[in-house]
Design a protein around this motif. Sequence first.
Motif, mmCIF file in Angstrom:
data_model
loop_
_atom_site.group_PDB
_atom_site.id
_atom_site.type_symbol
_atom_site.label_atom_id
_atom_site.label_comp_id
_atom_site.label_asym_id
_atom_site.label_seq_id
_atom_site.Cartn_x
_atom_site.Cartn_y
_atom_site.Cartn_z
ATOM 1 N N THR A 106 -1.626 1.163 -6.027
ATOM 2 C CA THR A 106 -2.298 0.147 -5.209
ATOM 3 C C THR A 106 -3.135 0.816 -4.121
ATOM 4 O O THR A 106 -4.286 0.444 -3.876
ATOM 5 N N ARG A 107 -2.554 1.830 -3.481
ATOM 6 C CA ARG A 107 -3.240 2.481 -2.365
ATOM 7 C C ARG A 107 -4.527 3.167 -2.822
ATOM 8 O O ARG A 107 -5.586 3.004 -2.228
ATOM 9 N N GLU A 158 -8.087 2.131 -1.385
ATOM 10 C CA GLU A 158 -8.803 3.047 -0.479
ATOM 11 C C GLU A 158 -10.038 3.667 -1.111
ATOM 12 O O GLU A 158 -10.931 4.130 -0.411
ATOM 13 N N LEU A 173 0.818 -1.221 0.000
ATOM 14 C CA LEU A 173 0.000 0.000 0.000
ATOM 15 C C LEU A 173 0.852 1.270 0.000
ATOM 16 O O LEU A 173 0.324 2.380 -0.081
#
Length: 351
Positions: free
Chosen positions: A105-106, A110, A100
């Motif tokens: 990806t984060r 999220e 993350l």
Amino acid sequence: MALNQGLKLDEHSLITSKLMKKHGAASADAADAGELRIRSAELALVLNLAEQGFIRKDPAAGVVHNLAGRLHELRRKASPAVWQELIPIAQEHRVAEYLLADPFTRWSFEKPRGYSGDASLLDIYYKHPSADDIVQSSPPLGREIYAYTSEAASSVAGRERRAILARTVDETAARTDSAEVLAIACGHLREAELSSALRQGELKRWVGLDQDPISVGTVNRDLAGTGVEAIDGSVRGILRRAYKLGTFDLVYASGLYDYLPRAIGVRLMQRAMELVRPGGDFLFANFSDEITTDGYMETFMDWPLILRSADDMWGIINASVDRNTVDAEVYYGSNRNIVYGKVRKRATGGH
Ligand SMILES: C[S@@+](CC[C@H](N)C(=O)[O-])C[C@H]1O[C@@H](n2cnc3c(N)ncnc32)[C@H](O)[C@@H]1O
């Protein structure tokens, strides 16, 4: 954006992994306990190997490459119901903390806009300048992982898709005076920045429609004065013929069919063809079932897609239109991670 699990995917598109699962093959089946035990042990091994790689400070590209490949294999081996059980196990593993750090990806995990696959996420892997701050403010490990994830085959294919859309608009403008174009689920319409027809004022109008008012506002701000107009609208509205849009020489949907169950995809194509003039085209794109980033996307990015083969695309086309009234083709992008369906309404006969 508040979640409303009662909504279906053809409605105001609160695309979440939970909602996608509800539509997935796995939802009806219970996971077999024996298989789950075996696959959970395999998953633990895969995740521990990746974690140890990060702890040893191995090059991140290799760690994530091996992890993604192993998750792809595991997803392929596991029954759909077992795979769905493995997803939260992976997401809760300690290795997620390293992954993350990657801004791509984060953001996906999220979901700052409340749903999967928003246009700002695409800006991150399009390497669009508007995402520079998000990337640059990430920690060194995150930037190192991003150097890998943004060059993964599916990301490369997504950038090629953007170029293919711009080229398709330019080709439409080259064969039609004052061409009119409609992008369904336009996001930030970043392909417009690559279109020479738009730059040279050759289009009469380029309408973008999206359910996310932030994206609609971004398009109208960034492309003000170019002939582009973005409007708030949903697939549901199109299915209900709720908008007075007129007709177009090109209608396309990119980054949308990946979220639509087949039956809705068929109905959308039928409505879209009503908006296409004789001699005009409908183009739709879908991530293909040959991608190998699927396991990583569904776990650490929490970004499930409905993947399709060329046959699946033909299935949607054949269920949507009378083949005597159109010329159709299905083709893959250069690394086969995205498949395209294109239907031209014949100038004479039908519809
Ligand atoms: C993956 S992005 C694709 C953006 C752009 N077309 C591209 O290819 O870069 C998906 C977009 O679809 C929009 N979307 C998803 N479901 C929708 C729906 N039911 N109606 C309208 N827009 C939708 C989202 O708001 C988001 O902007």
